[in-house]
Design a protein around this motif. Structure first.
Motif, PDB file in Angstrom:
ATOM      1  N   SER A  54      -2.989  -0.731  -0.309  1.00  0.00           N
ATOM      2  CA  SER A  54      -2.951   0.039   0.938  1.00  0.00           C
ATOM      3  C   SER A  54      -2.866  -0.912   2.126  1.00  0.00           C
ATOM      4  CB  SER A  54      -4.179   0.937   1.056  1.00  0.00           C
ATOM      5  OG  SER A  54      -5.344   0.114   0.985  1.00  0.00           O
ATOM      6  N   TYR A  55      -3.335  -2.131   1.900  1.00  0.00           N
ATOM      7  CA  TYR A  55      -3.310  -3.096   2.990  1.00  0.00           C
ATOM      8  C   TYR A  55      -1.876  -3.452   3.389  1.00  0.00           C
ATOM      9  CZ  TYR A  55      -4.565  -6.938   6.004  1.00  0.00           C
ATOM     10  OH  TYR A  55      -4.693  -7.746   7.090  1.00  0.00           O
ATOM     11  N   TYR A  56      -0.990  -3.416   2.405  1.00  0.00           N
ATOM     12  CA  TYR A  56       0.431  -3.639   2.699  1.00  0.00           C
ATOM     13  C   TYR A  56       0.924  -2.599   3.703  1.00  0.00           C
ATOM     14  CZ  TYR A  56       5.541  -3.455   1.904  1.00  0.00           C
ATOM     15  OH  TYR A  56       6.909  -3.408   2.064  1.00  0.00           O
ATOM     16  N   TYR A  57       0.556  -1.336   3.456  1.00  0.00           N
ATOM     17  CA  TYR A  57       1.053  -0.275   4.334  1.00  0.00           C
ATOM     18  C   TYR A  57       0.366  -0.313   5.694  1.00  0.00           C
ATOM     19  CZ  TYR A  57       3.740   1.155   0.386  1.00  0.00           C
ATOM     20  OH  TYR A  57       4.653   1.148  -0.630  1.00  0.00           O
ATOM     21  N   GLU A  58      -0.912  -0.770   5.702  1.00  0.00           N
ATOM     22  CA  GLU A  58      -1.596  -0.923   7.000  1.00  0.00           C
ATOM     23  C   GLU A  58      -0.961  -2.049   7.814  1.00  0.00           C
ATOM     24  OE1 GLU A  58      -5.755  -1.700   6.249  1.00  0.00           O
ATOM     25  OE2 GLU A  58      -5.749  -0.093   4.746  1.00  0.00           O
ATOM     26  N   SER A  59      -0.535  -3.096   7.111  1.00  0.00           N
ATOM     27  CA  SER A  59      -0.050  -4.296   7.804  1.00  0.00           C
ATOM     28  C   SER A  59       1.365  -4.142   8.336  1.00  0.00           C
ATOM     29  CB  SER A  59      -0.062  -5.496   6.853  1.00  0.00           C
ATOM     30  OG  SER A  59      -1.346  -5.697   6.352  1.00  0.00           O
ATOM     31  N   ALA A  76      12.376   2.748  -3.890  1.00  0.00           N
ATOM     32  CA  ALA A  76      11.905   1.560  -4.578  1.00  0.00           C
ATOM     33  C   ALA A  76      11.740   1.849  -6.069  1.00  0.00           C
ATOM     34  CB  ALA A  76      10.582   1.112  -3.975  1.00  0.00           C
ATOM     35  N   LEU A  77      11.960   0.828  -6.870  1.00  0.00           N
ATOM     36  CA  LEU A  77      11.868   0.982  -8.324  1.00  0.00           C
ATOM     37  C   LEU A  77      10.543   0.391  -8.802  1.00  0.00           C
ATOM     38  CD1 LEU A  77      13.369   1.564 -11.074  1.00  0.00           C
ATOM     39  CD2 LEU A  77      14.149  -0.811 -10.949  1.00  0.00           C
ATOM     40  N   ALA A  78       9.690   1.223  -9.359  1.00  0.00           N
ATOM     41  CA  ALA A  78       8.403   0.720  -9.840  1.00  0.00           C
ATOM     42  C   ALA A  78       8.635  -0.195 -11.034  1.00  0.00           C
ATOM     43  CB  ALA A  78       7.497   1.877 -10.235  1.00  0.00           C
ATOM     44  N   LEU A  79       8.103  -1.430 -10.956  1.00  0.00           N
ATOM     45  CA  LEU A  79       8.263  -2.366 -12.071  1.00  0.00           C
ATOM     46  C   LEU A  79       7.015  -2.365 -12.947  1.00  0.00           C
ATOM     47  CD1 LEU A  79       9.976  -5.387 -10.237  1.00  0.00           C
ATOM     48  CD2 LEU A  79      11.054  -3.422 -11.344  1.00  0.00           C
ATOM     49  N   ASN A  80       5.857  -2.183 -12.330  1.00  0.00           N
ATOM     50  CA  ASN A  80       4.619  -1.950 -13.076  1.00  0.00           C
ATOM     51  C   ASN A  80       3.668  -1.198 -12.144  1.00  0.00           C
ATOM     52  OD1 ASN A  80       3.419  -3.857 -11.370  1.00  0.00           O
ATOM     53  ND2 ASN A  80       3.529  -5.506 -12.889  1.00  0.00           N
ATOM     54  N   ALA A  81       2.397  -1.239 -12.444  1.00  0.00           N
ATOM     55  CA  ALA A  81       1.461  -0.425 -11.671  1.00  0.00           C
ATOM     56  C   ALA A  81       1.223  -0.976 -10.272  1.00  0.00           C
ATOM     57  CB  ALA A  81       0.124  -0.327 -12.419  1.00  0.00           C
ATOM     58  N   ASP A  82       1.598  -2.220 -10.036  1.00  0.00           N
ATOM     59  CA  ASP A  82       1.324  -2.832  -8.738  1.00  0.00           C
ATOM     60  C   ASP A  82       2.576  -3.144  -7.908  1.00  0.00           C
ATOM     61  OD1 ASP A  82      -1.508  -3.009  -9.006  1.00  0.00           O
ATOM     62  OD2 ASP A  82      -1.188  -4.616 -10.498  1.00  0.00           O
ATOM     63  N   TRP A  83       3.651  -3.442  -8.598  1.00  0.00           N
ATOM     64  CA  TRP A  83       4.826  -3.965  -7.896  1.00  0.00           C
ATOM     65  C   TRP A  83       6.035  -3.039  -8.050  1.00  0.00           C
ATOM     66  CZ3 TRP A  83       3.644  -8.264  -5.171  1.00  0.00           C
ATOM     67  CH2 TRP A  83       2.603  -9.098  -5.620  1.00  0.00           C
ATOM     68  N   ALA A  84       6.776  -2.946  -6.957  1.00  0.00           N
ATOM     69  CA  ALA A  84       8.028  -2.192  -7.015  1.00  0.00           C
ATOM     70  C   ALA A  84       9.143  -3.038  -6.403  1.00  0.00           C
ATOM     71  CB  ALA A  84       7.889  -0.883  -6.245  1.00  0.00           C
ATOM     72  N   GLY A 344       3.297 -15.346 -14.143  1.00  0.00           N
ATOM     73  CA  GLY A 344       2.567 -16.364 -13.384  1.00  0.00           C
ATOM     74  C   GLY A 344       1.206 -15.837 -12.935  1.00  0.00           C
ATOM     75  N   GLU A 345       0.434 -16.753 -12.360  1.00  0.00           N
ATOM     76  CA  GLU A 345      -0.894 -16.377 -11.899  1.00  0.00           C
ATOM     77  C   GLU A 345      -0.788 -15.426 -10.706  1.00  0.00           C
ATOM     78  OE1 GLU A 345      -3.413 -19.782 -11.168  1.00  0.00           O
ATOM     79  OE2 GLU A 345      -4.935 -18.465 -10.272  1.00  0.00           O
ATOM     80  N   GLN A 346      -1.620 -14.416 -10.699  1.00  0.00           N
ATOM     81  CA  GLN A 346      -1.546 -13.420  -9.638  1.00  0.00           C
ATOM     82  C   GLN A 346      -2.943 -13.049  -9.187  1.00  0.00           C
ATOM     83  OE1 GLN A 346       1.009 -10.061 -10.935  1.00  0.00           O
ATOM     84  NE2 GLN A 346       1.896 -11.526 -12.384  1.00  0.00           N
ATOM     85  N   ARG A 347      -3.016 -12.398  -8.053  1.00  0.00           N
ATOM     86  CA  ARG A 347      -4.276 -11.795  -7.639  1.00  0.00           C
ATOM     87  C   ARG A 347      -3.985 -10.517  -6.856  1.00  0.00           C
ATOM     88  NH1 ARG A 347      -6.588 -16.450  -3.672  1.00  0.00           N
ATOM     89  NH2 ARG A 347      -6.602 -17.493  -5.691  1.00  0.00           N
ATOM     90  N   PRO A 348      -4.983  -9.652  -6.756  1.00  0.00           N
ATOM     91  CA  PRO A 348      -4.737  -8.387  -6.051  1.00  0.00           C
ATOM     92  C   PRO A 348      -4.331  -8.664  -4.599  1.00  0.00           C
ATOM     93  CG  PRO A 348      -6.898  -8.386  -7.108  1.00  0.00           C
ATOM     94  CD  PRO A 348      -6.376  -9.766  -7.225  1.00  0.00           C
ATOM     95  N   VAL A 349      -3.461  -7.827  -4.082  1.00  0.00           N
ATOM     96  CA  VAL A 349      -2.995  -8.031  -2.718  1.00  0.00           C
ATOM     97  C   VAL A 349      -3.881  -7.251  -1.752  1.00  0.00           C
ATOM     98  CG1 VAL A 349      -1.073  -7.724  -1.129  1.00  0.00           C
ATOM     99  CG2 VAL A 349      -0.639  -8.423  -3.489  1.00  0.00           C
ATOM    100  N   GLN A 356      -5.349 -18.112   4.977  1.00  0.00           N
ATOM    101  CA  GLN A 356      -5.575 -18.210   6.424  1.00  0.00           C
ATOM    102  C   GLN A 356      -5.341 -16.873   7.128  1.00  0.00           C
ATOM    103  OE1 GLN A 356      -2.885 -21.432   7.409  1.00  0.00           O
ATOM    104  NE2 GLN A 356      -4.173 -22.966   6.436  1.00  0.00           N
ATOM    105  N   ASP A 357      -5.729 -15.792   6.426  1.00  0.00           N
ATOM    106  CA  ASP A 357      -5.583 -14.436   6.947  1.00  0.00           C
ATOM    107  C   ASP A 357      -4.161 -14.178   7.462  1.00  0.00           C
ATOM    108  OD1 ASP A 357      -6.431 -11.870   7.563  1.00  0.00           O
ATOM    109  OD2 ASP A 357      -6.934 -12.403   9.629  1.00  0.00           O
ATOM    110  N   ARG A 358      -3.176 -14.714   6.721  1.00  0.00           N
ATOM    111  CA  ARG A 358      -1.826 -14.733   7.282  1.00  0.00           C
ATOM    112  C   ARG A 358      -0.739 -14.406   6.267  1.00  0.00           C
ATOM    113  NH1 ARG A 358       0.974 -17.699  11.515  1.00  0.00           N
ATOM    114  NH2 ARG A 358       3.024 -18.258  10.715  1.00  0.00           N
ATOM    115  N   ASP A 359      -0.793 -15.103   5.129  1.00  0.00           N
ATOM    116  CA  ASP A 359       0.324 -14.986   4.200  1.00  0.00           C
ATOM    117  C   ASP A 359      -0.158 -15.178   2.759  1.00  0.00           C
ATOM    118  OD1 ASP A 359      -0.191 -17.785   4.423  1.00  0.00           O
ATOM    119  OD2 ASP A 359       1.391 -17.952   5.951  1.00  0.00           O
ATOM    120  N   TYR A 360       0.758 -15.070   1.805  1.00  0.00           N
ATOM    121  CA  TYR A 360       0.394 -15.247   0.398  1.00  0.00           C
ATOM    122  C   TYR A 360      -0.002 -16.693   0.101  1.00  0.00           C
ATOM    123  CZ  TYR A 360       2.388 -10.733  -1.174  1.00  0.00           C
ATOM    124  OH  TYR A 360       2.652  -9.428  -1.397  1.00  0.00           O
TER     125      TYR A 360
END
Lengths: 400, 559
Positions: A54-59, A76-84, A344-349, A356-360
């Protein structure tokens, strides 16, 4: 797909090459690699959309890409439960993803935190550890092609107007942009005279090869264009046409290629499902598809990596764009890769996971990722890997 | 499409014509007034017409018939024959040959020519070049007001509401910057082509490449012209220390290598590292990471200021230095004690910066590093160590006098031994081709040169990384490079590159194709051609093709 599989596919393709009357006498055997460098830092969050966040949509109040909707074949095409995947590449890269020919690596990039285009592009292309003294005359593709000498001597080419830093140090790599292919400057008689002038000279090979490449490309591309026209094929243009030409050249002659594509520095008016970025992504997706198609069976023997110097700020800026960020999403494509995955290694977005409260953040170092691919593709030893990417441990993502 | 007369082979015709011209140059009988004519001669003759006229004009020039006879040469009135080693030596001192350079060499001889080139003489530019440069007075603009204006404009554009107007304003801003940078480059190219001070022009290029900046970083497009004219050119043959300090104080370098950001508590090592690694000592130059960190501290506060002087505490005021956009701001400087290259620094403030630079350039490693790089550029890709050693000794003995170091180089037997073996980098190739092909005619449009240099990967101010372009053959002789070179040879040789168009791209009077088989050719090129090149030239079907082959030949691509 393991290396043996790659090579087997290679020799099968080699056998069939003899039958369809190729222009080039010596088709390249073995795995192929193409690096696509998106210069300018593309906004990976609007390619691989973290739609569960939801933070993506807030940002991104103005430029977010809407959540995938199963009822909608154009969103958008859903690729899995988190990414499209962005709608702009749904029919091209999305379709290839469903065929397991595409994988994405989020949180990828470099430890160069300058967030400067020039510095970060340079440091990626050099592929050397940051922070110490660097050798500006040695790019990682240059070291790769130098490492693969002997039996597997690869023919490398850069599809650019000037040889990029990536190939620095490998002097024999030709560069030729396939954007606009005109008539060759010299006819056969003139080319022969020019070559003859260098007979016995140590530049004889370079002079002849350069002239021949121009002639061959012009001839091949013209014939192909005519054939396409005769069949009433859609007239491709821009990057798609260029990529199709690249595929044909790499099918027949080259094993390591480089191309760069610009236009990704979207500080202003980036757009969302449609707009500037979507337009660029659409071109790129169609180009990669055309590249795959023109390689024919050799697509199964090819790995393409699409990368960019950095990602962009997670939040949109005051100009409905995004600014220079850090971690980004790399694409890996190939006819026989173990794709259809986000690796690859991932973490929740969410806000807490931003750098730095800025980017990935970068969790998957580009040198480790590329080193891992090269190691498997060409069966490189530890020492060889260390030559290409010093002070790096190759990361095996199980893609090849 | 035109054809030669059937009865006469192209080879024969070309050979005849060249033989006639060669005789003329050597003082032999005049060539026939026109080509042998038959009824079938039509378009062929027209195509050759311009050439014939020019050849005849050349043959009747008084200069051709003056001077003494070379030993063993033919009739009276010919110039002394040139030795191959003199021609090649002369080529090294210049961006290739033209008649003016050769005439100066003939009148002065090697030693006096060299002294003249190394002197601080004011080499007057030819009138058409002066006129071309005078049209762009803004090039002389002090960068400070310019930068103030540019930054104000940037702020104004950024503050505009989004939309078409803003996009338009951005585009306009960008185009203005490009245009400004291109004007600066045009000025550099015209000077490099036509200044009689050819050695100095080569040194300007060499130092611009040594202290390389990239025009597309930040606002550098507004600074490169001033950088070349005021930081590099005045010191190109002067003392190395002055050159280092001039670049250190120039906003282009401070911006490019980020020292603008380097301040107490916000250390940026970028410039400090490159100052030692790339500009003075070289990678194995006897400094370590500790020295890089110390030098970065020395350089804190060295930056750019476009506004008024900062308010400083009274005890800091005496350290403040300001010259145009350059500023040493003591409030940003680390005044703590520092050591560099093994001993403490004793001065404070900007005097400490000067002390550090002086110490660095006095290192034997600096003398060797700079000497070696000069020798690579002027002598050979792997220059003889004993030559580097002698140059380094001169460097140290003369306190880094660049002219003195070059004198050692150009008087050396090592250079003589290496003549003919240095592959021209793209800049040398392009400039020498234009100088040779359009000898005596000043081009008006430098845009094609810029396109060729960009296409060959050596665009002016275009090197992304701070190390500058490579100067060795291996970087410039790939197959892609060779075919592009041949294509450029064709553009120049065919005369359709638009070199005489207006500088804004307006079509000019057209130049026709150039006359490469001219007096200069017979004096300085033809006698030294290989059999393969002669055979290629003899197979040329048209004069344009002949030009192309000559410019593409190994002899033209090496010096």
């Amino acid at each position: 797909m393991n290396r043996r599989h790659l090579l087997k596919l290679g020799s099968a393709a080699l056998a069939s090459a003899a039958l369809d009357g190729r222009l080039y006498a010596a088709p390249a055997a073995g795995p192929r690699f193409l690096l696509v460098f998106l210069r300018g830092g593309y906004d990976s969050s609007n390619l691989l959309v973290p739609y569960s966040s939801s933070y993506y949509y807030e940002s991104r109040p103005n430029i977010a890409i809407a959540r995938p909707d199963a009822a909608l074949s154009t969103g958008a095409l859903a690729l899995n439960a988190d990414w499209a995947l962005a709608p702009a590449v749904r029919d091209t890269t999305g379709a290839m993803y469903l065929q397991r020919q595409v994988a994405f690596i989020p949180f990828a990039g470099t430890d160069d935190l300058s967030r400067s285009h020039f510095e970060t592009q340079d440091s990626i292309e050099l592929g050397q550890p940051t922070g110490g003294a660097r050798n500006y005359r040695s790019g990682f593709l240059g070291r790769l092609s130098d490492t693969l000498t002997g039996d597997a001597a690869p023919a490398a080419i850069s599809f650019t107007d000037a040889l990029p830093l990536s190939f620095e140090g490998a002097a024999t790599v030709p560069n030729l942009s396939l954007k606009n292919i005109g008539k060759p400057a010299f006819d056969e008689r003139q080319a022969k005279i020019l070559s003859d002038m260098y007979a016995g000279h140590h530049l004889e090979g370079a002079a002849r090869e350069g002239l021949e490449l121009r002639q061959e490309v012009a001839q091949e591309m013209t014939e192909a264009a005519m054939t396409a026209a005769n069949r009433g094929a859609i007239n491709t243009k821009g990057f798609e046409l260029e990529a199709e030409r690249m595929g044909r050249l790499m099918r027949d002659k080259y094993r390591i290629g480089f191309i760069d594509v610009g236009g990704w520095d979207t500080h202003v008016g980036e757009g969302a499902a449609q707009g500037n970025l979507a337009g660029n992504l659409g071109n790129l997706g169609r180009g990669l598809q055309a590249y795959a198609a023109s390689l024919g069976p050799e697509w199964n023997n090819t790995v393409v990596v699409v990368l960019s110097e950095f990602g962009r700020t997670f939040r949109e800026n005051g100009n409905r764009g995004t600014d220079h960020g850090h971690g980004t999403v790399y694409w890996v494509l190939g006819g026989a890769i173990n794709g259809g995955r986000i690796v690859g290694e991932q973490r929740p977005v969410n806000r807490g996971s931003l750098l730095q409260d800025r980017d990935y953040p970068v969790l998957n170092d580009y040198r480790a990722v590329l080193g891992g691919l090269f190691r498997t593709m060409w069966g490189l030893s530890k020492e060889q890997c260390a030559r290409i990417f010093p002070q790096t441990t190759a990361l095996d993502l199980g893609l090849v | 499409m035109w054809r030669w007369r059937e009865a006469e082979s192209v080879e024969l015709l070309m050979a005849d014509r060249l033989a006639a011209l060669r005789m003329a140059v050597n003082g032999g009988p005049r060539p026939p007034l026109s080509w042998p004519v038959t009824d079938k001669r039509t378009t062929a003759a027209r195509a050759m017409g311009a050439l014939t006229v020019l050849l005849l004009a050349a043959c009747t020039q008084p200069g051709l018939r003056s001077g003494s006879n070379p030993p063993g040469a033919g009739a009276a009135g010919s110039l002394p024959a040139l030795r191959r080693e003199d021609v090649l030596w002369l080529e090294r001192t210049a961006f290739g040959l033209n008649s003016a350079t050769l005439a100066e060499f003939r009148s002065l001889g090697r030693e006096r020519y060299l002294e003249h080139q190394l002197s601080g003489a004011d080499f007057p530019l030819p009138a058409p070049v002066v006129a071309a440069l005078a049209g762009h007075a803004e090039l002389g603009t002090d960068p400070l007001p310019l930068l103030i204006e540019v930054e104000a404009q940037n702020r104004a554009v950024n503050a505009m509401p989004d939309g078409a107007d803003k996009d338009q304003a951005r585009k306009a801003r960008n185009e203005r910057a490009n245009q400004f940078a291109n004007e600066a480059i045009r000025g550099q190219l015209l000077r490099a082509l036509y200044s009689p001070g050819q050695l100095r022009e080569q040194m300007v290029w060499f130092w611009l490449n040594h202290f390389s900046v990239h025009q597309h970083k930040a606002n550098l497009r507004w600074l490169i012209g001033d950088y070349a004219e005021h930081a590099i050119r005045p010191h190109a043959l002067g003392h190395f220390r002055d050159l280092v300090l001039a670049t250190l104080e120039h906003p282009a370098m401070l911006e490019y290598l980020d020292n603008r950001q380097n301040a107490l508590g916000h250390i940026n090592e970028n410039y400090a590292r490159e100052l030692m690694e790339l500009h003075t000592l070289g990678v194995q130059g006897g400094y370590n990471q500790q020295d890089v960190q110390q030098l970065a501290r020395v350089l804190t506060g060295v930056g750019i200021d476009l506004g008024n002087a900062p308010r400083l505490k009274p005890d800091l005021q005496r350290f403040y230095v300001r010259a145009g956009a350059f500023e040493f701001n003591p409030a940003r400087h680390d005044f703590g004690p520092k050591a560099l290259l093994g001993s403490p620094l004793e001065q404070q403030g900007f005097a400490e910066v000067e002390e550090a630079v002086t110490r660095i350039v006095k290192q034997p490693a600096c003398a060797r590093f700079i000497s070696r790089k000069l020798a690579i550029y002027f002598v050979a890709d792997e220059p003889p160590p004993q030559l580097i050693e002698r140059m380094a000794q001169t460097f140290q003995r003369t306190d880094g006098d660049i002219a003195a170091v070059l004198r050692t180089l150009f008087q050396s037997r090592e250079l003589n031994a290496a003549l003919g073996g240095k592959f021209k980098d793209p800049t040398r190739f392009v400039l020498s081709a234009v100088r040779f092909a359009y000898d005596g005619r000043t081009i008006t449009n430098t845009r094609p040169l810029l396109n060729w240099l960009n296409g060959l990967g050596e665009g002016p101010f275009g090197r992304q990384t701070p190390d500058g372009y490579a100067m060795t053959e291996i970087s410039w002789a790939s197959s892609g490079q060779m075919s592009r070179r041949f294509e450029i040879a064709k553009s120049i040789g065919s005369g359709n590159a638009g070199l005489f168009d207006g500088d804004e791209g307006a079509a000019g009077p057209g130049g026709g194709f150039p006359q490469l088989s001219n007096r200069l050719y017979f004096e300085a090129v033809e006698p030294f051609l290989s059999a393969d090149t002669r055979s290629a030239l003899a197979r040329a079907a048209t004069p344009q093709e002949w030009n192309t082959f000559l410019l593409a030949s190994p002899e033209f691509n090496y010096e």
